[in-house]
Design an enzyme around this catalytic site. Structure first.
Site, PDB file in Angstrom:
ATOM      1  N   HIS A   1      -1.847   0.308   7.025  1.00 19.18           N
ATOM      2  CA  HIS A   1      -2.237   0.692   5.677  1.00 19.18           C
ATOM      3  C   HIS A   1      -1.753   2.119   5.422  1.00 19.18           C
ATOM      4  O   HIS A   1      -1.425   2.852   6.351  1.00 19.18           O
ATOM      5  CB  HIS A   1      -3.764   0.592   5.549  1.00 19.18           C
ATOM      6  CG  HIS A   1      -4.252   0.634   4.148  1.00 19.18           C
ATOM      7  ND1 HIS A   1      -3.762  -0.187   3.168  1.00 19.18           N
ATOM      8  CD2 HIS A   1      -5.217   1.401   3.550  1.00 19.18           C
ATOM      9  CE1 HIS A   1      -4.387   0.078   2.026  1.00 19.18           C
ATOM     10  NE2 HIS A   1      -5.277   1.042   2.235  1.00 19.18           N
TER      11      HIS A   1
ATOM     12  N   CYS B   1       0.798  -1.212   0.000  1.00 18.79           N
ATOM     13  CA  CYS B   1       0.000   0.000   0.000  1.00 18.79           C
ATOM     14  C   CYS B   1       0.839   1.273   0.000  1.00 18.79           C
ATOM     15  O   CYS B   1       0.484   2.268  -0.620  1.00 18.79           O
ATOM     16  CB  CYS B   1      -0.952  -0.009   1.180  1.00 18.79           C
ATOM     17  SG  CYS B   1      -0.105  -0.282   2.731  1.00 18.79           S
TER      18      CYS B   1
ATOM     19  N   ASP C   1      -8.002   5.958  -1.856  1.00 21.73           N
ATOM     20  CA  ASP C   1      -7.148   4.817  -1.529  1.00 21.73           C
ATOM     21  C   ASP C   1      -6.721   4.128  -2.814  1.00 21.73           C
ATOM     22  O   ASP C   1      -7.484   3.331  -3.373  1.00 21.73           O
ATOM     23  CB  ASP C   1      -7.907   3.839  -0.623  1.00 21.73           C
ATOM     24  CG  ASP C   1      -6.999   2.723  -0.123  1.00 21.73           C
ATOM     25  OD1 ASP C   1      -5.834   2.656  -0.582  1.00 21.73           O
ATOM     26  OD2 ASP C   1      -7.459   1.923   0.720  1.00 21.73           O
TER      27      ASP C   1
END
Lengths: 656, 324
Positions: free
Chosen positions: A453, A411, A469
């Protein structure tokens, strides 16, 4: 130098050594090697001294060793303060004390120091399992203390343990009172120095490629959360942590002044989500919160310009706090020109390929929404892979390398690349790190380090900060299912992030429930909760607390005193002869003839004959009866007892 | 309520002994105090030590009447008396006896040493070598002497009064604690009072005075009295008191070595003998208090290693320990 004589029996010495070893053992791996060796050597020397009557080290050697140990600890830690150096000093000196343990007094010193040593374990761990170990340790020390003091010497183990267990149980009410009332000092305890945060896992205060994927391998609990009502859907569970606003070409760092007070007005849609957080210590100031916290903030916390909730001090112990958050919000503020410029800044001439590509998108459609959509589409269309084991990015232009060559990332790679693209396109953007998702366990949720994350936030005129995201564009399963569902087959997944569950995992989750309750009810009881409780009881402030503590301590002492007196009383009541005799002594005391505790009955009657001849006859007869009842017979003669009682009742007789 | 006629100072609080025997004990003490002037306590303690089948250690300077005390006790009790002056060259055989060759019969014949008596005065015991000391201590403990592989019983009763001179430091061998423990009591006579000393100087020779008095008891009577000591009641309440004293000595801060269980037994036995002399069938705390300083004194060891504080410590113990 003459050998010190050892008055203590070998059996007692072994027991003290065994108990001490039990208590010191968990500390030994933390000590420098030489110190552990010294401790063990001293213990062995003492055992041999007891077993083979070896001489113990003389005063000169003892002092020399103690001095060297002191210097050694100073050299090792550069201080004698702090919990590592302090514990090392305590353990080493206690071991040295063993070699001069010859009298009862030394024995007691060693035992009391052992109690102190036992407490120091709390400096390193406050887990519930540690509490159980501490109880066992305290029981063992108390049993040795009983052995030293008991007039009958060494008792059978069972009797001894029963006695020490009773003593411990009697201390429990006092322990509870002190737990609730002992003043909690807000902030880090002065005794806990800066090294306390070392070795804690969690998010870091900078972000580089590879950092979060490392966390992804860890099963450790980051925090636990308990929602008052239904939990929001998993895709909304973005837990906000540190925000990074400055990019140096490789790492993302916090922006200057990002912890300045927030000026943004935030409008929330929908009802607030209320929840209780149990945050594990991570050694930094930020408090994780569901994106974004609203309503009253917990005491001692503030929100910065980066919308991160921060505590006044580093979080070095478990924190329990309640928050309300809204997952749909609109940040209504006009970022100042300077701030906006700052959120666009990029290192000059870095990652030229990515810049070029973004500028080509902008040339097609320069609406921010369109650029964002193109960027996300790019991640989705091109062969990007989501993986915990991304290739190393060694190139100077690491984002170019990722976007055009490797295309395999976790991520943080996507968040970093996406934020870079936005800034290159002239859209203010920043990187937000935190956790995504949560795992249900009973009536609460666990968020683990493997849920760490990173995502992006972009500033859109009129809408304020909007969460984007990019990982969701590459691997939507990450947000829907969690890490275990998103990683490609064949990659190692941390045990607890897997989707299928074995018995072992179930057990681990059960154990976590126990720990969660422990944290919630015991460890999290800090200054804030104490103040709330006191306020609820109608007391506020430290002063009231101290008063309450004093009153409770005094009253418990009084109760103990009464209990002891009653136990004594009942012993007297069992023996009528003694009870009547005490009554007689009381009468004498009132007559000004106060008896000494070491005065025998015959001496007493002779003294009365001298001091109060009028009472002599009666006193003489009572003493005679007492001697016959108490000293001359094994069974009480009822007739004699009756006479004794009558005489004492009639004393002092006018007729006599 | 009561007839006020009864005499108030009757010490015989409980059932009395056969009056003949108790009268005779009283008359021993009276006669002895005519010879040893102004020391009734020492006489009574010595007698109780003898009746408790213990041995006596007297620590005192020369010339205060140690020999006279031993002779007086032996004479009044009708016991055979001997004396050994201990010197550094004294050998065990000088005490226990030796086998000599008899020309007439052509055989070895055992020549009993001075230890074969009933009251033995071992004068200045700490001048002899440890070997010789231990020969005497064996005789005290076992009541027998072993020589040339043959064991010979000593006459009964057997009572040793050993003396040591506290000022002596050169050429002495101090008795180790374990051997001090063999003595039931340690006493010191001390200088007589002014009045007693004047009487002593004005009066006859003590030895002549003693010869004028007859034996009050026989050795059979003494054995009988010794066997009665064990029958004097020591109730659980009294044993509690003895234990309290013993425990207090063990936990006292200034004490390095407290009283052993053997000391507790000695204390009980001495107190029983004391009660017997007082004509009681049961031991009372006062009896324990009377004998305690003399039974405990040589068995306690202070941290300071110095003996002078023992007397103070014992006073403290007696004052502080409550009678249960």
């Amino acid at each position: 130098m003459s050998a010190v004589r050892d008055h203590l029996s070998a059996a007692k010495v072994y027991r003290v050594l065994a108990v001490l070893f039990l208590i010191a053992a968990p500390h030994l791996p933390r000590l420098p090697l030489w110190a552990s060796a010294l401790v063990i050597a001293m213990g062995i020397w003492r055992a041999l001294a007891a077993q083979r009557t070896w001489p113990m080290p003389g005063a000169l050697l003892r002092n020399l060793l103690a001095g060297l140990a002191l210097v050694g600890i100073w050299t090792q830690y550069q201080t004698l303060n702090g919990h590592h150096a302090g514990v090392a000093l305590l353990v080493v000196m206690l071991a040295m004390k063993l070699t001069e343990m010859t009298t009862r007094r030394d024995y007691l010193v060693v035992i009391y120091l052992s109690y102190f040593l036992l407490i120091t374990h709390f400096l390193f761990s406050q887990e519930m399992i540690m509490l159980l170990l501490m109880f066992a340790g305290a029981l063992a020390i108390t049993s040795v203390l009983i052995e030293v003091n008991h007039p009958q010497g060494i008792l059978p183990l069972k009797r001894n343990l029963r006695l020490s267990g009773t003593l411990m149980l009697q201390a429990v009410p006092l322990m509870l009172i002190f737990f609730v009332l002992f003043p909690r000092i807000p902030g880090p305890l002065w005794g806990i120095p800066t090294d306390a945060g070392a070795g804690m896992t969690g998010l870091s205060d900078s972000m580089e490629p590879g950092m979060i994927s490392e966390l992804g391998m860890s099963d450790a609990v980051a925090f636990r959360v308990r929602f008052d009502a239904e939990a929001p859907p998993r895709s909304e569970l973005y837990w906000r942590g540190p925000v990074f606003e400055y990019f140096n070409g490789r790492s993302w760092l916090p922006g200057p002044g990002s912890d300045l007070p927030m000026r943004e007005q935030i409008e929330f849609e929908g009802p607030p989500t209320v929840y209780e957080m149990q945050l594990e210590p991570h050694g930094k100031r930020w408090l994780l919160a569901l994106d974004l916290p609203r309503g009253p903030l917990p005491e001692g916390t503030s929100m910065g310009r980066d919308l991160v909730l921060r505590h006044k001090w580093d979080v070095i112990d478990k924190k329990l706090y309640r928050l309300a958050s809204g997952t749909r919000y609109n940040v209504d503020s006009e970022a100042s020109e300077r701030y906006r410029q700052h959120l666009l800044s990029l290192p000059q001439a870095s990652n030229p390929q990515t810049r070029e590509m973004v500028l080509s998108w902008k040339a097609q459609d320069d609406a921010p929404q369109a650029i964002i959509a193109t960027a996300l589409q790019h991640f989705a269309d091109q062969p990007f892979h989501y993986t915990l084991r991304p290739p190393l990015l060694m190139n100077q232009h690491s984002i170019d390398q990722f976007v055009f060559e490797t295309r395999r990332g976790f991520c943080e790679h996507y968040a970093s690349a996406f934020t870079f693209m936005m800034r290159a396109a002239g859209i203010p953007a920043r990187v937000v790190t935190g956790y995504q998702g949560a795992e249900r366990n009973g009536d609460y949720y666990i968020v683990r380090q493997s849920d760490a994350h990173a995502w992006s936030e972009v500033w859109l005129d009129g809408r304020g900060w909007v969460r984007i995201d990019p990982t969701a564009a590459v691997a939507p399963e990450r947000v829907e299912l969690g890490l275990g569902g998103a990683l490609p087959a064949g990659e190692p997944i941390p045990g607890l992030a897997r989707l299928s569950r074995g018995t072992l995992v179930q057990l681990q989750l059960r154990w976590d429930q126990v720990n969660a309750a422990w944290n919630r009810w015991v460890l999290a009881y800090g200054p804030e909760l104490q103040q709330n409780l006191m306020a609820a009881l109608g007391m506020s402030g430290l002063r009231a607390l101290l008063i309450a503590l004093t009153v409770l301590t005094l009253s418990s002492l009084l109760i103990v005193n009464l209990l002891v007196a009653r136990a004594h009383q009942s012993e007297l009541e069992r023996d009528p002869v003694q009870r009547i005799w005490r009554r007689f002594l009381g009468k004498l005391k009132r007559a000004g003839l106060a008896p000494q505790p070491s005065e025998g009955p015959i001496d007493l009657s002779q003294r009365i004959a001298r001091q109060a001849p009028k009472l002599a006859g009666d006193a003489e007869r009572i003493s005679q009866l007492y001697v016959r009842l108490r000293y001359a017979s094994r069974q009480t003669d009822p007739a004699l007892l009756k006479r004794f009682r009558q005489r004492v009742r009639a004393f002092p007789s006018r007729a006599g | 309520m009561d007839k006020p006629a009864r005499p108030p100072h009757n010490r015989a609080l409980t059932h009395s002994l056969p009056s003949r025997m108790s009268d005779r004990i009283a008359s021993i003490l009276t006669s002895a105090s005519e010879i040893i002037l102004g020391k009734p306590d020492v006489l009574k303690l010595s007698l109780s030590c003898l009746l408790a089948q213990g041995h006596l250690l007297i620590e005192d300077v020369p010339g205060v009447g140690k020999t006279t005390l031993a002779q007086t006790l032996a004479h009044l009790l009708g016991l055979q008396y001997r004396r050994i002056q201990f010197t550094s060259d004294l050998l065990p055989a000088d005490i226990g006896g030796v086998s000599v060759f008899d020309k007439d019969s052509g055989q070895f014949r055992f020549q009993p040493g001075p230890v074969f008596c009933q009251v033995l005065l071992a004068d200045e015991i700490n001048r002899a070598s440890p070997k010789t000391q231990s020969a005497l201590l064996e005789a005290m403990e076992e009541g027998q002497v072993t020589s040339d592989g043959e064991t010979r019983k000593l006459p009964q009763p057997f009572f040793v009064i050993a003396t040591q001179n506290p000022l002596d430091q050169i050429g002495t061998f101090a008795l180790p604690e374990s051997q001090l423990d063999r003595f039931l009591m340690r006493l010191s006579l001390g200088y007589p009072s002014h009045q007693a000393e004047k009487e002593l100087l004005l009066g006859q020779s003590r030895r002549e005075l003693l010869l004028q008095q007859g034996n009050v008891l026989s050795d059979g009577d003494v054995l009988d009295l010794q066997s009665q000591v064990g029958g004097i009641t020591a109730s659980p309440a009294l044993i509690d008191y003895i234990l309290a004293l013993v425990n207090a000595s063990r936990s006292h801060a200034r004490v390095a070595l407290g009283l052993s269980p053997r000391s507790g037994l000695a204390l009980k036995r001495a107190a029983q003998a004391w009660a017997l002399i007082d004509g009681r069938k049961a031991v009372v705390p006062e009896d324990v208090q009377a004998v305690f300083p003399h039974v405990a004194g040589h068995r306690l060891q202070l941290n300071s290693g110095d003996d002078s504080g023992v007397a103070t410590l014992i006073k403290e113990l007696l004052a502080d320990v409550a009678i249960p």
